[in-house]
Design an enzyme around this catalytic site. Structure first.
Site, PDB file in Angstrom:
ATOM      1  N   GLY A  60       0.840  -1.191   0.000  1.00  0.00           N
ATOM      2  CA  GLY A  60       0.000   0.000   0.000  1.00  0.00           C
ATOM      3  C   GLY A  60       0.872   1.236   0.000  1.00  0.00           C
ATOM      4  O   GLY A  60       1.972   1.237  -0.559  1.00  0.00           O
ATOM      5  N   CYS A  61       0.411   2.303   0.618  1.00  0.00           N
ATOM      6  CA  CYS A  61       1.180   3.549   0.673  1.00  0.00           C
ATOM      7  C   CYS A  61       2.570   3.278   1.239  1.00  0.00           C
ATOM      8  O   CYS A  61       2.711   2.699   2.321  1.00  0.00           O
ATOM      9  CB  CYS A  61       0.457   4.583   1.534  1.00  0.00           C
ATOM     10  SG  CYS A  61       1.376   6.131   1.743  1.00  0.00           S
ATOM     11  N   PHE A  62       3.595   3.712   0.520  1.00  0.00           N
ATOM     12  CA  PHE A  62       4.948   3.332   0.921  1.00  0.00           C
ATOM     13  C   PHE A  62       5.510   4.115   2.095  1.00  0.00           C
ATOM     14  O   PHE A  62       6.544   3.748   2.646  1.00  0.00           O
ATOM     15  CB  PHE A  62       5.928   3.344  -0.252  1.00  0.00           C
ATOM     16  CG  PHE A  62       5.954   4.564  -1.140  1.00  0.00           C
ATOM     17  CD1 PHE A  62       5.544   5.818  -0.707  1.00  0.00           C
ATOM     18  CD2 PHE A  62       6.422   4.449  -2.445  1.00  0.00           C
ATOM     19  CE1 PHE A  62       5.599   6.928  -1.536  1.00  0.00           C
ATOM     20  CE2 PHE A  62       6.482   5.559  -3.295  1.00  0.00           C
ATOM     21  CZ  PHE A  62       6.071   6.798  -2.837  1.00  0.00           C
TER      22      PHE A  62
END
Length: 211
Positions: free
Chosen positions: A54-56
């Protein structure tokens, strides 16, 4: 409903992906937290792993806080566009997912231990999304760099998939594939949550333990 419509969750084909550019995005030479090299070549003995969760931003912090990890960095991989920008990746027209590159010392932390962090740190059953973050860039992924990593990743997916099934979750949708070219994200994304401690972190696991 996704603000961007259903196309955000459909993988673009190579012939329709954005072309990108020849020049690489410039990033700092050293890790903001660990003060180690951000990009290879890494010291002798280090191994490299690559995960999409997902969002890094939050995913990177999870790994840089782990003992035995030499360096972490965030970028884009798994797609088609050359040297993409963040805005291009967000358009779902590159095929890339947000990912974390982890350089680690296998004498201090095992790849299996990193897999545990990966599986327990997000929900790998959500397809082209992670929580409220929707789109192909947020898909769950393991990009292996050695045959040993491939075997470990595939075995772990089978074992964790069964644990999730017993807990009432759906099938794992994690992409497991050989690591391709990794495009480093813009400098402001690197170690973002160390620079902005109150920034967004979308990490959220299932509560199901691995192993």
């Amino acid at each position: 409903m996704s603000l961007w419509g259903p196309s955000k969750t459909v993988m673009v084909s190579a012939d329709k992906a954005l072309p990108g550019r020849a020049s690489e995005i410039r990033v700092p030479e050293r890790h903001y937290v660990l003060d180690t090299l951000l990009k290879p070549p890494f010291p002798v003995g280090m191994e490299v792993a690559c995960f999409g969760m997902g969002c890094f931003w939050g995913a990177e912090r999870l790994f840089w806080k782990t003992g035995g990890v030499y360096s972490t960095s965030v970028g884009y991989t798994g797609g088609f566009t050359l040297n993409p920008t963040y805005e291009e990746v967000c358009s779902a027209q590159t095929g890339h997912t947000e990912a974390v590159l982890v350089a680690f010392d296998p004498a201090e932390v095992s790849y299996t231990a990193l897999l545990r962090l990966f599986w327990e740190g997000h929900n790998p059953t959500q397809g082209m999304r992670q929580g409220n973050d929707i789109g192909t860039q947020y898909r769950s992924a393991i990009y292996w760099t050695t045959p040993e990593q491939q075997a470990a990743a595939e075995a772990s997916a089978k074992a964790y998939g069964e644990a999730l099934r017993r807990a009432g979750f759906g099938a794992i949708t994690t992409e497991i594939a050989p690591a391709g070219r990794f495009y480093w994200a813009e400098g402001y994304h690197q170690q973002y949550l160390a620079k902005e401690p109150g920034g967004y972190c979308g990490l959220g696991g299932t509560g199901v333990r691995y192993g």
